[in-house]
Every structure is written in C-alpha cells, then in structure tokens.
Design a protein around this motif. Structure first.
Motif, mmCIF file in Angstrom:
data_model
loop_
_atom_site.group_PDB
_atom_site.id
_atom_site.type_symbol
_atom_site.label_atom_id
_atom_site.label_comp_id
_atom_site.label_asym_id
_atom_site.label_seq_id
_atom_site.Cartn_x
_atom_site.Cartn_y
_atom_site.Cartn_z
ATOM 1 N N UNK A 37 0.847 -1.193 0.000
ATOM 2 C CA UNK A 37 0.000 0.000 0.000
ATOM 3 C C UNK A 37 0.880 1.239 0.000
ATOM 4 N N UNK A 38 0.262 2.371 -0.227
ATOM 5 C CA UNK A 38 0.993 3.643 -0.207
ATOM 6 C C UNK A 38 1.605 3.923 1.160
ATOM 7 N N UNK A 39 0.961 3.439 2.236
ATOM 8 C CA UNK A 39 1.497 3.705 3.563
ATOM 9 C C UNK A 39 2.480 2.640 4.037
ATOM 10 N N UNK B 254 -6.123 -5.765 -5.561
ATOM 11 C CA UNK B 254 -7.217 -5.012 -4.938
ATOM 12 C C UNK B 254 -6.935 -3.507 -4.922
ATOM 13 N N UNK B 255 -7.991 -2.728 -4.871
ATOM 14 C CA UNK B 255 -7.864 -1.270 -4.820
ATOM 15 C C UNK B 255 -7.007 -0.867 -3.627
ATOM 16 N N UNK B 256 -6.122 0.070 -3.857
ATOM 17 C CA UNK B 256 -5.260 0.576 -2.793
ATOM 18 C C UNK B 256 -3.956 -0.190 -2.620
ATOM 19 N N UNK B 257 -3.794 -1.283 -3.346
ATOM 20 C CA UNK B 257 -2.580 -2.095 -3.280
ATOM 21 C C UNK B 257 -1.864 -2.050 -4.622
ATOM 22 N N UNK B 258 -0.543 -2.177 -4.593
ATOM 23 C CA UNK B 258 0.260 -2.107 -5.815
ATOM 24 C C UNK B 258 1.241 -3.277 -5.842
ATOM 25 N N UNK B 259 1.415 -3.917 -6.998
ATOM 26 C CA UNK B 259 2.387 -5.015 -7.091
ATOM 27 C C UNK B 259 3.804 -4.510 -6.802
#
Length: 62
Positions: free
Chosen positions: A11-13, A26-31
């Motif tokens: 996630x961004x955090x 899923x939304x809010x997650x990045x590979x």
C-alpha cells in the motif's frame, strides 16, 4: 495439489501482503514485482518490511 502463484503487494502507507497472482490487485494495493510461491513471497516481505508500522506512525510531527 498444485501451489498457486502469489505476488507481494504494497500500500501507499507501506503495508505489505500477498495476493493470488491470477486475481486483479485489490484497490489501494500495488504489485511490488515479486512473485512466486507463497513461501517465497512471505520470505521477501519478511526481509524487506523492516518497520511494520504504517508510514508516518512514530515520526516526529513537523
């Protein structure tokens, strides 16, 4: 039983998890670019997630 492919996501955090590689992220997650069996992904996360607190927690206010 065949092991399904997994990927490490972030996630961004700065939180990490694993997600089945064949499903959309899923939304809010990045590979992260890391993929393999479940154990490989979890090992990578254990080596790279040095602070389990979300970004910004424990930092001095400005």
């Amino acid at each position: 039983m065949t092991e399904i492919p997994w990927r490490a996501v972030r996630t961004e955090d700065g939180r990490y998890s694993i997600w089945p590689a064949e499903l959309p992220t899923p939304a809010g997650w990045h590979p992260t670019g890391v993929h393999g069996d479940k154990g490989e992904c979890l090992s990578w996360i254990a080596e790279n997630w040095v602070d389990a607190r979300p970004a910004g927690v424990g930092k001095a206010p400005r």
